[in-house]
Motif scaffolding. Structure first.
Motif, short mmCIF file in Angstrom:
data_model
loop_
_atom_site.label_atom_id
_atom_site.label_comp_id
_atom_site.label_asym_id
_atom_site.label_seq_id
_atom_site.Cartn_x
_atom_site.Cartn_y
_atom_site.Cartn_z
N TYR A 141 8.37 -11.35 -11.33
CA TYR A 141 7.41 -12.22 -10.83
C TYR A 141 7.93 -13.24 -9.67
O TYR A 141 7.13 -13.71 -9.01
N PHE A 142 9.16 -13.04 -9.35
CA PHE A 142 9.68 -13.79 -8.32
C PHE A 142 10.40 -12.67 -7.05
O PHE A 142 10.58 -13.38 -5.87
N GLY A 143 10.80 -11.46 -7.54
CA GLY A 143 11.47 -10.55 -6.60
C GLY A 143 10.84 -10.28 -5.16
O GLY A 143 9.43 -10.27 -5.18
N GLN A 144 11.63 -10.15 -4.20
CA GLN A 144 10.95 -9.84 -2.76
C GLN A 144 11.95 -8.43 -2.49
O GLN A 144 12.89 -8.17 -2.83
N PRO A 145 11.02 -7.65 -1.66
CA PRO A 145 9.67 -7.89 -1.29
C PRO A 145 8.72 -7.71 -2.40
O PRO A 145 8.80 -6.91 -3.60
N LYS A 146 7.49 -8.54 -2.00
CA LYS A 146 6.33 -7.87 -2.83
C LYS A 146 4.93 -7.94 -1.67
O LYS A 146 4.94 -8.69 -0.64
N GLY A 147 4.17 -7.26 -1.97
CA GLY A 147 2.96 -7.34 -1.21
C GLY A 147 2.22 -6.00 -1.15
O GLY A 147 2.46 -4.95 -1.89
N ARG A 148 1.27 -5.72 -0.08
CA ARG A 148 0.44 -4.54 0.05
C ARG A 148 0.74 -4.12 1.33
O ARG A 148 0.87 -4.72 2.35
N GLN A 149 0.72 -2.66 1.49
CA GLN A 149 0.74 -2.06 3.03
C GLN A 149 0.26 -0.64 2.80
O GLN A 149 -0.29 0.00 1.86
N MET A 150 -0.25 -0.26 4.00
CA MET A 150 -0.94 1.27 4.16
C MET A 150 0.23 2.22 4.28
O MET A 150 1.01 2.18 4.99
N VAL A 151 0.27 3.37 3.28
CA VAL A 151 1.24 4.42 3.31
C VAL A 151 0.41 5.60 3.34
O VAL A 151 -0.38 5.82 2.44
N ASP A 152 0.56 6.48 4.32
CA ASP A 152 -0.12 7.78 4.64
C ASP A 152 -1.64 7.47 4.23
O ASP A 152 -2.06 8.42 3.46
N GLY A 153 -2.24 6.49 4.74
CA GLY A 153 -3.83 6.50 4.21
C GLY A 153 -4.27 5.92 3.21
O GLY A 153 -5.27 5.75 2.56
N HIS A 154 -3.20 5.52 2.31
CA HIS A 154 -3.28 4.93 0.95
C HIS A 154 -2.94 3.61 0.96
O HIS A 154 -1.58 3.13 1.36
N GLU A 155 -3.68 2.50 0.11
CA GLU A 155 -2.92 1.34 -0.08
C GLU A 155 -2.01 1.24 -1.01
O GLU A 155 -2.12 1.83 -2.33
N GLN A 156 -0.64 0.63 -0.77
CA GLN A 156 0.26 0.61 -1.67
C GLN A 156 0.57 -0.90 -1.94
O GLN A 156 0.56 -1.71 -1.03
#
Ligand code: NAD
Length: 353
Positions: A141-156
């Motif tokens: 619940y607190f660990g970094q990194p966390k988030g979203r990114q595009m990888v090879d055309g897919h949302e990760q």
């Protein structure tokens, strides 16, 4: 002995159950020769309405200075918009962080007279008396990194499960200390067959166990633990686990007791103010009617007396009084009875001595 307690009644039924529980806390403390100073502050939706934030800096500072904090519940339909930038539970998370309470403690006992309120078969509930200790300030619940990114055309999406040996050690140690006062058994729950963080958890648990030769340690995988909690809960004494596993297992364990309204919790750190609250929410469906079950909050005041004020006899007297009201067949609406919050509290007070 004079102690300072901050009251955070919060929203919904919070003020109703805290108001009643304080009567019991005061009576038990004063019988034990302690005098309590109470300071009331806003937290959650009521604080948003008044100050535009779920917890003001002044409220946090007051809680940090106190010997203990008693919280009701926060939230309700009025502040439920998921798009809202300011939300009631931010107050709760900010408070836990600000008080550095890294261990959440949930005792679960099943009173023989309430066995029928549980969805489990009566024979599985005999002798259930366990504590779940959940790590509260680390892990996924607190660990970094966390988030979203595009990888090879897919949302990760990424979340990170990270623990240091020290974060593990302090909460596992706490679990062993509790076990020493109880049936002397710790069940350490992890997923060590898959997760590296769990392998570190297990290594540290073994090291801590060496400091407590009188306490037995067993390791259990989280999938097995989720079955054992409902198939043989009486075999568990103190269960200790990381944040997300604990989040899930504490809710599973709460079902054993039949009603949400009955269960207390404590969040503790090293020294500093402990945070005490019932496990239920603000119950908007029954708020304002004076019928909420106050016993979870009353039992939370027993934990407050035991862990923050070091008055274990006063704590035990509250727990015995609650046991007696249940044995005597007294029930609030959630348990099929008709007593109001105040009437139930009057009955507890009458059995306190
Ligand atoms: P809830 O615990 O408030 O209520 C669930 C059900 O249990 C309701 O039917 C309610 O009437 C009943 N109930 C709960 N406590 C009771 C009591 N003391 N006596 C009698 N009946 C009781 O959970 P919910 O409905 O999912 O959430 C309502 C609100 O509370 C939401 O805004 C939620 O975010 C918030 N919430 C706050 C906390 C907290 O402050 N720690 C925890 C959980 C939910």
């Amino acid at each position: 002995m004079e102690k300072n307690i901050v009251l955070l009644p919060g929203d919904g039924i919070g003020p109703e159950v805290v108001g009643q529980a304080v009567r019991v806390l005061e009576a038990a403390a004063s019988a034990a020769g302690a005098s309590l100073n109470f300071t009331e502050r806003l937290l959650g939706g009521c604080s948003i309405d008044r100050f535009g934030t779920a917890m003001t800096d002044e409220t946090l500072a007051d809680c940090q200075k106190a010997d203990a904090v008693l919280l009701g519940a926060v939230g309700g339909p009025k502040w439920d918009d998921p798009q809202a930038k300011v939300r009631p539970e931010q107050g709760l998370l900010g408070l836990r962080k600000g008080l550095s309470v890294f261990a959440n403690l949930r005792p679960v006992r099943v009173h023989p007279a309430l066995v029928s309120a549980s969805p489990l078969k009566p024979e599985r509930l005999a002798g259930v008396d366990l504590i779940v200790v959940r790590e509260l300030t680390g892990g996924l619940y607190f660990g970094q990194p966390k988030g979203r990114q595009m990888v090879d055309g897919h949302e990760q999406a990424v979340d990170t499960l990270v623990y240091t040996d020290e974060e593990i050690r302090r909460v596992v140690r706490l679990a062993f200390r509790f076990a020493q006062q109880r049936r002397k058994k710790v069940t350490s729950v992890d997923k060590a067959n898959v997760l590296e963080s769990s392998r570190l958890w297990r290594k540290v648990a073994v090291e801590v166990a060496a400091e407590f030769p009188d306490v037995a340690l067993e390791h259990m995988l989280v999938d097995t633990a989720s079955m054992r909690l409902v198939s043989s809960p009486a075999a568990i004494d103190v269960l200790v686990t990381e944040n997300m596993f604990g989040d899930i297992l504490t809710d599973e364990a709460s079902v054993l007791a039949g009603s949400m309204g009955m269960l207390p919790s404590a969040s503790l750190g090293e020294g500093g103010a402990g945070l005490y609250e019932p496990i239920h929410g603000s119950a908007p469906d029954i708020a304002g009617k004076g019928i909420a079950n106050p016993l979870g909050t009353i039992l939370s005041t027993a934990l407050l007396l035991r862990y923050s004020l070091n008055l274990p006899e006063a704590a035990a007297r509250i727990e015995a009084a609650v046991d007696r009201v249940i044995s005597d067949g007294l029930r609030t609406v959630d348990l099929g009875g008709s007593l109001s919050s105040k009437q139930m509290t009057d009955e507890v007070l009458a059995r306190l001595n």
